[in-house]
Structures are given as C-alpha cells and as structure tokens.
Motif scaffolding. Structure first.
Motif, PDB file in Angstrom:
ATOM      1  N   TYR A 214      14.054  29.268  39.219  1.00 29.05           N
ATOM      2  CA  TYR A 214      15.098  28.657  38.994  1.00 29.05           C
ATOM      3  C   TYR A 214      16.336  29.968  38.521  1.00 29.05           C
ATOM      4  O   TYR A 214      17.402  29.976  39.057  1.00 29.05           O
ATOM      5  N   ARG A 215      15.820  30.854  37.982  1.00 23.42           N
ATOM      6  CA  ARG A 215      16.660  32.039  37.514  1.00 23.42           C
ATOM      7  C   ARG A 215      17.300  32.841  38.776  1.00 23.42           C
ATOM      8  O   ARG A 215      18.349  33.118  38.930  1.00 23.42           O
ATOM      9  N   ARG A 216      16.368  33.317  39.767  1.00 21.01           N
ATOM     10  CA  ARG A 216      16.680  33.857  40.798  1.00 21.01           C
ATOM     11  C   ARG A 216      17.563  33.168  41.675  1.00 21.01           C
ATOM     12  O   ARG A 216      18.617  33.612  42.311  1.00 21.01           O
ATOM     13  N   LEU A 217      17.526  31.588  41.708  1.00 17.00           N
ATOM     14  CA  LEU A 217      18.298  30.765  42.352  1.00 17.00           C
ATOM     15  C   LEU A 217      19.522  30.956  41.848  1.00 17.00           C
ATOM     16  O   LEU A 217      20.713  31.035  42.505  1.00 17.00           O
ATOM     17  N   SER A 218      19.783  31.023  40.648  1.00 13.07           N
ATOM     18  CA  SER A 218      21.185  30.846  39.748  1.00 13.07           C
ATOM     19  C   SER A 218      21.774  32.281  39.848  1.00 13.07           C
ATOM     20  O   SER A 218      23.051  32.357  40.352  1.00 13.07           O
ATOM     21  N   GLU A 219      20.803  33.327  40.271  1.00 13.18           N
ATOM     22  CA  GLU A 219      21.648  34.655  40.471  1.00 13.18           C
ATOM     23  C   GLU A 219      22.076  34.833  41.893  1.00 13.18           C
ATOM     24  O   GLU A 219      23.214  35.088  42.080  1.00 13.18           O
ATOM     25  N   ILE A 220      21.453  34.118  42.627  1.00 15.06           N
ATOM     26  CA  ILE A 220      21.830  34.117  44.069  1.00 15.06           C
ATOM     27  C   ILE A 220      23.173  33.259  44.290  1.00 15.06           C
ATOM     28  O   ILE A 220      24.134  33.508  44.833  1.00 15.06           O
ATOM     29  N   LYS A 221      23.076  32.121  43.517  1.00 12.06           N
ATOM     30  CA  LYS A 221      24.132  31.150  43.492  1.00 12.06           C
ATOM     31  C   LYS A 221      25.342  31.918  43.022  1.00 12.06           C
ATOM     32  O   LYS A 221      26.516  31.706  43.698  1.00 12.06           O
ATOM     33  N   GLY A 222      25.373  32.634  41.863  1.00 16.09           N
ATOM     34  CA  GLY A 222      26.483  33.716  41.427  1.00 16.09           C
ATOM     35  C   GLY A 222      27.078  34.492  42.384  1.00 16.09           C
ATOM     36  O   GLY A 222      28.027  34.787  42.552  1.00 16.09           O
ATOM     37  N   ARG A 223      25.973  35.164  43.303  1.00 14.16           N
ATOM     38  CA  ARG A 223      26.590  36.032  44.359  1.00 14.16           C
ATOM     39  C   ARG A 223      27.229  35.253  45.449  1.00 14.16           C
ATOM     40  O   ARG A 223      28.303  35.811  46.025  1.00 14.16           O
ATOM     41  N   TYR A 224      26.839  34.209  46.004  1.00 15.18           N
ATOM     42  CA  TYR A 224      27.220  33.647  47.215  1.00 15.18           C
ATOM     43  C   TYR A 224      28.324  32.377  46.744  1.00 15.18           C
ATOM     44  O   TYR A 224      29.297  32.129  47.581  1.00 15.18           O
ATOM     45  N   ASP A 225      28.314  31.627  45.666  1.00 21.53           N
ATOM     46  CA  ASP A 225      29.412  30.680  45.206  1.00 21.53           C
ATOM     47  C   ASP A 225      29.470  30.839  43.911  1.00 21.53           C
ATOM     48  O   ASP A 225      29.148  29.664  43.028  1.00 21.53           O
ATOM     49  N   PRO A 226      30.147  31.800  43.217  1.00 25.84           N
ATOM     50  CA  PRO A 226      30.456  31.918  41.785  1.00 25.84           C
ATOM     51  C   PRO A 226      31.237  30.912  41.190  1.00 25.84           C
ATOM     52  O   PRO A 226      31.047  30.609  39.813  1.00 25.84           O
ATOM     53  N   GLU A 227      32.056  30.095  41.958  1.00 18.88           N
ATOM     54  CA  GLU A 227      32.971  29.167  41.498  1.00 18.88           C
ATOM     55  C   GLU A 227      32.433  27.747  41.687  1.00 18.88           C
ATOM     56  O   GLU A 227      32.982  26.857  41.220  1.00 18.88           O
ATOM     57  N   ASN A 228      31.146  27.935  42.177  1.00 17.28           N
ATOM     58  CA  ASN A 228      30.346  26.549  42.111  1.00 17.28           C
ATOM     59  C   ASN A 228      31.181  25.501  43.115  1.00 17.28           C
ATOM     60  O   ASN A 228      31.215  24.390  42.674  1.00 17.28           O
ATOM     61  N   LEU A 229      31.796  25.967  44.222  1.00 18.20           N
ATOM     62  CA  LEU A 229      32.258  25.307  45.005  1.00 18.20           C
ATOM     63  C   LEU A 229      31.399  24.110  45.627  1.00 18.20           C
ATOM     64  O   LEU A 229      31.770  22.882  45.860  1.00 18.20           O
ATOM     65  N   PHE A 230      30.174  24.476  46.018  1.00 21.43           N
ATOM     66  CA  PHE A 230      29.236  23.595  46.363  1.00 21.43           C
ATOM     67  C   PHE A 230      28.372  23.040  45.350  1.00 21.43           C
ATOM     68  O   PHE A 230      27.399  23.547  45.079  1.00 21.43           O
ATOM     69  N   ARG A 231      28.903  21.940  44.947  1.00 21.65           N
ATOM     70  CA  ARG A 231      28.199  21.290  43.741  1.00 21.65           C
ATOM     71  C   ARG A 231      27.907  19.530  43.703  1.00 21.65           C
ATOM     72  O   ARG A 231      27.356  19.345  43.134  1.00 21.65           O
ATOM     73  N   MET A 232      28.234  19.325  44.990  1.00 21.26           N
ATOM     74  CA  MET A 232      27.900  17.888  45.303  1.00 21.26           C
ATOM     75  C   MET A 232      26.559  17.834  45.617  1.00 21.26           C
ATOM     76  O   MET A 232      26.148  17.637  46.815  1.00 21.26           O
ATOM     77  N   LYS A 233      25.583  18.115  44.827  1.00 14.49           N
ATOM     78  CA  LYS A 233      24.057  18.060  45.049  1.00 14.49           C
ATOM     79  C   LYS A 233      23.169  18.372  43.885  1.00 14.49           C
ATOM     80  O   LYS A 233      23.963  18.415  42.777  1.00 14.49           O
TER      81      LYS A 233
END
Ligand SMILES: Cc1cc2nc3c(=O)[nH]c(=O)nc-3n(C[C@H](O)[C@H](O)[C@H](O)COP(=O)(O)OP(=O)(O)OC[C@H]3O[C@@H](n4cnc5c(N)ncnc54)[C@H](O)[C@@H]3O)c2cc1C
Length: 392
Positions: free
Chosen positions: A366-385
């Motif tokens: 999870y931690r690595r996923l969260s870091e990559i999410k921070g790099r590619y989608d820091p504003e959490n645009l893709f959150r309907m999931k």
C-alpha cells in the motif's frame, strides 16, 4: 471511467462528476506471431476471447464473458486459466495511459516502471488506460470443462474432499465450488430446480486426455445429481455462467482470501448456504494459486499471491424490499468466516462500503502504491474506485 460497467461497487458512474465512457473502444488486435494482443478498454472478455481463440490463443481472464477487460485487469484478474498462466496482470506487457495532467505515457517494464507496477492491481487509480498489450498462450479450441452437481446436504463430506483435490491439483486444473439454489438447467432433473445444491465447476487448461485423468478424483466423489464435464469450446465455457449474471440485478458482495480452507470456515459457509436469502444468492469458493503464487508478492501491486481460495458471498436479488435481508446475510457470513481468512482481499470484489479495508487489502504494497499515486495523481482526480490515497 466506464469500461465493462461490471464493478458491483458502481464505480463506473458518479453523481455530479464526469463520466468517461470507454465502452465503444472495443478493438482487439491479435498478433499470432509474437503471441500478443492489443486490446482497447471497452472490450469485454467475450470480445477478447473471440479474437484470441480464432488463433487458438488465450490469456487468463474472468469467468463471466460480459465483464470488461479493463476493470478486471486493473484490479488483478483471475479465472479458469490463472493457475496455469498466472493472473491477468501477470500477462500484461504494457499499457497506454492518459495521466491526471493530460499526458499520454506508456507503462511497461522499460518505461514508467513505477506506473506499470501500480497499474497491475492498483485498480485504475493512476490514469485512464486507453490500450492494453497482453501476452497470449496456446489453448483450445476445446477444453475439458463442466459441472458436477451434488445435493447440498452432502457438502459436509464433499467440501473437505474438494479441499484435498484442489490442494493436490496440477496447475492446469481449476475447480470452483458453488453453493446456491439450482437454476433450471436442462441437465438437472426438474425436482432439483430451486433446491440447494453444491456445484463443482472444473476446467482443465491443457490436453483433453490429460484433463480426463486429472478430473477423475473429482468425478469419483459421492453420487452426483449430474456430471456434465466434457470437452467444450473454450469461448462457450467462458460464457457458461452468463445466464446467471444478467444485468439489472441488485448486488452486494463480501469476500475473503484463504490460504487454506479450514474446517471451521467450511462449517460457517454451509450454515450460510442453508439459509440463502434469495434464489440468486450464492457462495462460491474460487480455486487459485499455481502460477499466480510463484510470482513474488512485491512484483506487482496485487498483494494476495498466497491465497489458495477466494470466497465470495455473492448476494444478488431484484426486489428492493430484500435489500436488508440480503446485505445482512452477506455481512454475517463475512464476519463469521473472518477468523479463518488470510486478511488480504481482492479489490475487484469489494462493495462501496469497504473503503476502510483497502489499505489492508494491499498489505505491504500500500505505501508504495500511495507514493506512486502521489506522483501521478496528487489531487486524487481518479477516486471513483477502491481509492488509494496519494502520499503527500
Ligand atoms: C458477474 C461478475 C463476475 C465476475 N467475475 C470475475 C472473475 O471471474 N474474475 C475476476 O478477476 N473478477 C471478476 N469480477 C470482478 C471484475 O473484475 C470487476 O467487477 C471489474 O472491475 C470489472 O471491470 P469492468 O471494466 O467491467 O468494470 P467498470 O465498472 O467499467 O470499471 C471498474 C473500475 O475500473 C475503472 N476503470 C475501468 N476502465 C478503466 C480504464 N480504462 N482506465 C482506468 N480505470 C478504469 C473504473 O473507473 C472503475 O473504478 C466479476 C464481476 C462480476 C459483476
């Protein structure tokens, strides 16, 4: 993003937001020389299998042909050939992705490796995938497959035998156990229609002769009401459950991974199967492992490589008045089987009220996923999931 529109959490649609409907992008282009396929995100499993099987090829997908390739792949993907060929994501070579900052990038083992790692199980949190490239394997056109149906009241002795056979099975053999009220299938005597049954659904991803040997222990169990295991076209077997899973129903699922099927879990599952709240509800126990388990847990974002069985309380009904009875039944089964479960979970089987389970579902990843999410989608645009929160 809507691809196949199958996710029971309803994540393909949103209120007060923008829906990107990918369902018309259905192209599947097979290269029989390189054994690869390029697949657009609106393709269903049926679209993919039809094109790949034209060349006697396949990649592991799910068990219901109307499911979307995109959502299934992004969550991980398993089905009849996973034990032989791995998860769907284990066969993903590359993906074209439109990121939150409107860039088109290719993710693979060579380009944007971090994104490629996260896409494989991260459930569409990282951008809009506009094209998938898959590795293909030779399979079919016929596979030994079918059902063995028993009375549910024999399940107390049959499920431990199923566990033993599943544990000893070669990678080619996959057997799922399904407990439900018998649908009016033409090969079932009419007196069994609507009665509780235990169904073993089996598929051998290899030669028909070898398959016949491999399924002998399963077919030797008890005194089945029906045994319809025989060679079937792979595309037909992939669609065999479609009539039970037509659109328009109300759905609520609760699922657990198990590294083994404890006697205690079997007892609880049987209690639940005796008290099914609607004719379309079922408990299924999917059989996984094999090639999927031989990939290290940190190779992709999918964390549950040690699971050998996946239980799903698949609650399905039509009348709103049954909401409470069905949802309560699924939650009860989930709670009562929790002490026997592995703790990981398959995000593609999660309903919309399991947000607090997502971090645990990915475990150490999870931690690595969260870091990559921070790099590619820091504003959490893709959150309907099943949403992975960006690290700050
Ligand atoms: C009847 C039934 C049977 C199933 N059987 C299996 C099975 O055998 N094996 C298995 O592994 N799973 C199975 N599933 C679960 C299935 O994998 C998920 O429901 C999956 O999300 C469906 O994908 P979809 O494209 O149809 O869904 P959608 O609802 O369209 O999308 C699901 C999620 O993925 C996102 N998404 C979709 N397309 C993209 C894209 N191109 N880029 C980024 N994000 C995207 C969506 O925004 C949404 O969050 C089954 C589900 C059902 C309802």
């Amino acid at each position: 993003m809507r691809a196949g529109g199958h996710n029971i959490a309803g994540n393909a649609v949103c209120d007060g937001g923008l829906l990107i409907d990918l369902s018309l992008m259905k192209s599947v282009r097979v290269d029989p020389t390189s054994l690869t396929a390029r697949v657009e995100p609106g393709a269903t499993l049926a679209d993919f299998d039809r094109e790949a099987q034209t060349f006697g090829l396949a990649t592991p997908l799910g068990i219901n042909s109307t499911t979307g390739v995109a959502g299934l792949t992004l969550g991980g993907g398993f089905g009849w050939t996973t034990r032989k060929f791995g998860l769907t994501i284990d066969n993903l070579i590359s993906a074209d992705v439109v990121t939150a900052d409107a860039k088109l990038v290719r993710a693979s083992e060579r380009e944007h490796q971090d994104l490629f790692w996260a896409l494989r199980g991260g459930g569409g949190n990282f951008g809009v995938v506009t094209s998938f490239e898959f590795r293909l394997h030779r399979l079919g056109p016929d596979v030994l497959s079918g059902l063995v149906v028993h009375p549910l009241d024999r399940a107390g002795e049959l499920l431990p035998a199923f566990r033993r056979i599943a544990n000893e099975a070669p990678d080619e053999l996959t057997i799922w156990a399904v407990m439900r009220k018998a649908p009016p299938l033409p090969f079932l005597p009419p007196e069994w229609h609507g009665k509780e049954v235990l169904i073993f659904a089996a598929c051998y991803a290899g030669g028909i002769k070898e398959g016949e040997e491999a399924v002998k222990p399963l077919r030797a169990l008890g005194s089945p009401i029906a045994d319809v295991i025989s060679p079937h076209p792979f595309t037909a077997w992939q669609a065999a459950f479609d009539p039970l899973l037509t659109p328009g129903a109300r759905n609520y699922w609760k699922s657990h991974d198990f590294t083994d099927l404890a006697d205690g879990a079997i007892n609880v599952i049987l209690d639940a199967a005796r008290t099914l709240p609607s004719p379309e509800c079922e408990v299924f126990i999917a059989h996984v492992g094999g090639a999927m388990a031989r990939v290290a847990g940190n190779t992709t974002a999918w964390a549950n490589r040690d699971a050998h069985f996946v239980m799903n309380a698949h609650t399905r009904w039509h009348d709103e008045a049954q909401d409470s009875a069905c949802i309560t039944w699924a939650r009860w089964l989930f709670e009562a089987t929790a002490p026997f479960a592995a703790g990981s979970a398959y995000v593609n089987f999660m309903p919309d009220d399991e947000n607090d389970r997502i971090e645990k579902a990915y475990g150490a990843n999870y931690r690595r996923l969260s870091e990559i999410k921070g790099r590619y989608d820091p504003e959490n645009l893709f959150r309907m999931k099943q949403n992975i929160r960006p690290a700050r």
